[in-house]
Design an enzyme around this catalytic site. Structure first.
Site, PDB file in Angstrom:
ATOM      1  N   ARG A 201       9.528 -18.086 -44.923  1.00 15.14           N
ATOM      2  CA  ARG A 201       9.973 -16.748 -45.310  1.00 15.14           C
ATOM      3  C   ARG A 201      10.080 -16.590 -46.824  1.00 15.14           C
ATOM      4  NH1 ARG A 201      15.048 -16.412 -41.810  1.00 15.14           N
ATOM      5  NH2 ARG A 201      14.485 -18.427 -40.937  1.00 15.14           N
TER       6      ARG A 201
ATOM      7  N   GLU B 115      21.413 -24.311 -42.501  1.00 11.90           N
ATOM      8  CA  GLU B 115      22.509 -23.876 -41.627  1.00 11.90           C
ATOM      9  C   GLU B 115      22.334 -24.413 -40.209  1.00 11.90           C
ATOM     10  OE1 GLU B 115      23.017 -19.628 -41.004  1.00 11.90           O
ATOM     11  OE2 GLU B 115      25.104 -19.899 -40.390  1.00 11.90           O
TER      12      GLU B 115
HETATM   13  O1  PRP Z   1      20.615 -21.780 -47.250  1.00  9.28           O
HETATM   14  P1  PRP Z   1      20.140 -22.611 -46.095  1.00  9.28           P
HETATM   15  O2  PRP Z   1      21.259 -23.048 -45.181  1.00  9.28           O
HETATM   16  O3  PRP Z   1      19.290 -23.751 -46.531  1.00  9.28           O
HETATM   17  O4  PRP Z   1      19.240 -21.678 -45.161  1.00  9.28           O
HETATM   18  C1  PRP Z   1      18.306 -20.750 -45.661  1.00  9.28           C
HETATM   19  C2  PRP Z   1      16.911 -21.074 -45.254  1.00  9.28           C
HETATM   20  O5  PRP Z   1      16.756 -21.033 -43.834  1.00  9.28           O
HETATM   21  C3  PRP Z   1      15.613 -20.239 -43.500  1.00  9.28           C
HETATM   22  O6  PRP Z   1      14.445 -20.985 -43.466  1.00  9.28           O
HETATM   23  P2  PRP Z   1      13.949 -21.910 -42.228  1.00  9.28           P
HETATM   24  O7  PRP Z   1      14.104 -23.348 -42.627  1.00  9.28           O
HETATM   25  O8  PRP Z   1      14.584 -21.467 -40.955  1.00  9.28           O
HETATM   26  O9  PRP Z   1      12.388 -21.717 -42.198  1.00  9.28           O
HETATM   27  P3  PRP Z   1      11.356 -20.497 -42.021  1.00  9.28           P
HETATM   28  O10 PRP Z   1      11.386 -19.744 -43.332  1.00  9.28           O
HETATM   29  O11 PRP Z   1      10.084 -21.236 -41.829  1.00  9.28           O
HETATM   30  O12 PRP Z   1      11.784 -19.642 -40.855  1.00  9.28           O
HETATM   31  C4  PRP Z   1      15.561 -19.228 -44.623  1.00  9.28           C
HETATM   32  O13 PRP Z   1      14.279 -18.648 -44.737  1.00  9.28           O
HETATM   33  C5  PRP Z   1      15.937 -20.042 -45.836  1.00  9.28           C
HETATM   34  O14 PRP Z   1      14.830 -20.719 -46.404  1.00  9.28           O
HETATM   35  N1  ADE Z   2      21.905 -16.955 -40.268  1.00  8.75           N
HETATM   36  C1  ADE Z   2      20.613 -17.028 -40.624  1.00  8.75           C
HETATM   37  N2  ADE Z   2      19.752 -16.033 -40.318  1.00  8.75           N
HETATM   38  C2  ADE Z   2      18.453 -16.114 -40.688  1.00  8.75           C
HETATM   39  N3  ADE Z   2      17.930 -17.160 -41.343  1.00  8.75           N
HETATM   40  C3  ADE Z   2      18.753 -18.157 -41.672  1.00  8.75           C
HETATM   41  N4  ADE Z   2      18.527 -19.315 -42.344  1.00  8.75           N
HETATM   42  C4  ADE Z   2      19.693 -19.989 -42.396  1.00  8.75           C
HETATM   43  N5  ADE Z   2      20.677 -19.312 -41.791  1.00  8.75           N
HETATM   44  C5  ADE Z   2      20.121 -18.162 -41.324  1.00  8.75           C
END
Ligand code: PRP
Ligand code: ADE
Length: 170
Positions: free
Chosen positions: A58, A95
């Protein structure tokens, strides 16, 4: 524009207790998506930025159009095993899980000013690790930009003294 009304919240995804902020319902609206990118660009216009780096997946959706809008290059920070060249890698926790991020070892020239962009700041684990990788390559992280910030998770505290921009707070 009230971006929050375009974000869908789904409880207990991907695991119980997580209130998932789903941006697909914003991304599929062209004018709103464009306004997100233009608003971030407005808030960053006084910063000197050489490159934007964004974590898979993302982070690409926010970081790449923001780089185009600001007229700078984009560097992908990818999940381990995806980049074809020589990489540096680091484990991290977010998270709702853990993973490993990688960058090409020649992606950034020493001294380049780098902004990190992602859709959402939660615990800050992903961005803290992204900063660490950029720093290892000699880049100077001058800030981070997000569409969403989950304030109660205190992700900002993990990121040190950099400037942080976020458009929607929960
Ligand atoms: O602050 P944090 O606790 O580290 O969480 C935030 C991250 O989690 C999600 O990515 P995810 O790893 O789910 O991957 P994606 O973008 O491939 O869905 C989001 O896009 C952030 O990069
Ligand atoms: N609560 C949340 N919703 C969407 N993306 C996330 N990445 C980490 N925490 C998330």
């Amino acid at each position: 524009m009230n971006f929050k009304e375009y974000i869908r919240v789904i409880e207990d995804f991907p695991q119980p207790g997580i209130s998932f902020k789903d941006i697909t319902t914003l991304l599929n609206n062209g004018p709103v998506y464009r306004e997100v990118i233009q608003e971030l660009a407005r808030q960053l216009k006084n910063k000197q930025i050489d490159l934007i780096a964004g974590p898979e997946a993302r982070g690409f959706v926010i970081g790449a159009p923001l780089a185009v809008e600001l007229g700078v290059g984009f560097v992908p920070i990818r999940k381990s095993g995806k980049l074809p060249g020589k990489t540096i890698e680091a484990d991290y926790a977010l998270e709702y899980g853990k993973d490993k991020l990688a960058m090409h070892d020649d992606a950034i020239k020493p001294g380049q000013k780098v902004l990190i962009a992602d859709d959402l700041l939660a615990t800050g684990g992903t961005i803290a690790t992204s900063i660490n990788l950029v720093n290892q390559l000699g880049g100077d992280v001058i800030g981070a930009a997000f569409l969403i910030e989950l304030e109660e998770l205190n992700g900002r505290e993990k990121l040190g003294a950099i400037d942080i921009v976020s458009l929607v707070k929960y």
